[in-house]
Design a protein around this motif. Sequence first.
Motif, PDB file in Angstrom:
ATOM      1  N   VAL A  64       0.855  -1.174   0.000  1.00  0.00           N
ATOM      2  CA  VAL A  64       0.000   0.000   0.000  1.00  0.00           C
ATOM      3  C   VAL A  64       0.903   1.240   0.000  1.00  0.00           C
ATOM      4  CG1 VAL A  64      -0.227   0.084   2.516  1.00  0.00           C
ATOM      5  CG2 VAL A  64      -1.989   1.097   1.117  1.00  0.00           C
ATOM      6  N   SER A  65       0.479   2.285  -0.692  1.00  0.00           N
ATOM      7  CA  SER A  65       1.238   3.538  -0.727  1.00  0.00           C
ATOM      8  C   SER A  65       0.862   4.406   0.462  1.00  0.00           C
ATOM      9  CB  SER A  65       0.944   4.302  -2.016  1.00  0.00           C
ATOM     10  OG  SER A  65       1.364   3.559  -3.125  1.00  0.00           O
ATOM     11  N   PHE A  66       1.807   5.273   0.886  1.00  0.00           N
ATOM     12  CA  PHE A  66       1.531   6.206   1.972  1.00  0.00           C
ATOM     13  C   PHE A  66       2.098   7.577   1.652  1.00  0.00           C
ATOM     14  CE2 PHE A  66       5.700   4.516   3.118  1.00  0.00           C
ATOM     15  CZ  PHE A  66       6.394   5.654   3.502  1.00  0.00           C
ATOM     16  N   ASP A 126       6.880   9.851   1.905  1.00  0.00           N
ATOM     17  CA  ASP A 126       5.966   9.034   1.110  1.00  0.00           C
ATOM     18  C   ASP A 126       6.694   7.817   0.579  1.00  0.00           C
ATOM     19  OD1 ASP A 126       7.368   9.958  -1.118  1.00  0.00           O
ATOM     20  OD2 ASP A 126       5.677  10.963  -2.024  1.00  0.00           O
ATOM     21  N   THR A 149       6.040   3.233   0.091  1.00  0.00           N
ATOM     22  CA  THR A 149       5.264   1.998   0.051  1.00  0.00           C
ATOM     23  C   THR A 149       5.511   1.176   1.303  1.00  0.00           C
ATOM     24  OG1 THR A 149       5.475   1.950  -2.349  1.00  0.00           O
ATOM     25  CG2 THR A 149       4.863  -0.114  -1.294  1.00  0.00           C
ATOM     26  N   VAL A 203      -2.365  -3.248  10.632  1.00  0.00           N
ATOM     27  CA  VAL A 203      -2.293  -1.808  10.396  1.00  0.00           C
ATOM     28  C   VAL A 203      -0.857  -1.356  10.657  1.00  0.00           C
ATOM     29  CG1 VAL A 203      -3.132   0.455  11.189  1.00  0.00           C
ATOM     30  CG2 VAL A 203      -4.685  -1.500  11.157  1.00  0.00           C
ATOM     31  N   ARG A 206       1.218   2.327  11.392  1.00  0.00           N
ATOM     32  CA  ARG A 206       1.173   3.778  11.596  1.00  0.00           C
ATOM     33  C   ARG A 206       2.503   4.334  11.100  1.00  0.00           C
ATOM     34  NH1 ARG A 206       0.318   4.630  17.200  1.00  0.00           N
ATOM     35  NH2 ARG A 206       2.477   5.186  17.556  1.00  0.00           N
ATOM     36  N   ASP A 218      -0.123   8.856  10.242  1.00  0.00           N
ATOM     37  CA  ASP A 218      -1.342   8.352   9.611  1.00  0.00           C
ATOM     38  C   ASP A 218      -1.324   6.829   9.661  1.00  0.00           C
ATOM     39  OD1 ASP A 218      -2.688  10.721   8.856  1.00  0.00           O
ATOM     40  OD2 ASP A 218      -1.413  10.915   7.082  1.00  0.00           O
ATOM     41  N   TYR A 259      -2.373   3.080   8.040  1.00  0.00           N
ATOM     42  CA  TYR A 259      -2.554   2.403   6.761  1.00  0.00           C
ATOM     43  C   TYR A 259      -2.847   0.936   7.026  1.00  0.00           C
ATOM     44  CZ  TYR A 259      -0.637   6.689   4.999  1.00  0.00           C
ATOM     45  OH  TYR A 259      -0.450   8.008   4.719  1.00  0.00           O
TER      46      TYR A 259
END
Length: 142
Positions: free
Chosen positions: A34-36, A46, A48, A120, A122, A136, A138
């Motif tokens: 997932v990208s962040f 930013d 992955t 998850v 963080r 955030d 993810y």
Amino acid sequence: MQTRLITALSATVITASALLTSPAAAEEAQAVSVSFRVANGNTWTDGTITFYNRSVTVTGTHKSVSNASLATYRNTGAYTLNSERHQISSGVSSLNDEARGSTEAFTFSVGADVPGGAAVVRICLDDGYYEDLTCDLYGRPS
């Protein structure tokens, strides 16, 4: 001759089966990404997150606009969490990858040694003191 051939084929099938069901093969088979992107002012991180069965790998870049002090440097931190959002483990980008008035690339792994791995992650943009500035969550993709 046929007995030897059957024995050799059986051994090959057993070996291939063992390789396919090895922990490393199972770990790779479950990898999802997932990208962040986490921003704080005009600085950011930013990249992955790649989820495995018992760990995650975080790869990306982070940006600092000033090299004036530790407060203006940027690092990236990650916390693995279970499905109830309890922390499993944590990790941070290397000091060698710290952004000091620059944009720097990083890669690091964080353990998630529970069945199924992290549910998850963080991701946090940190300063040079490794204090979380902005974070955030993810979730692991289905």
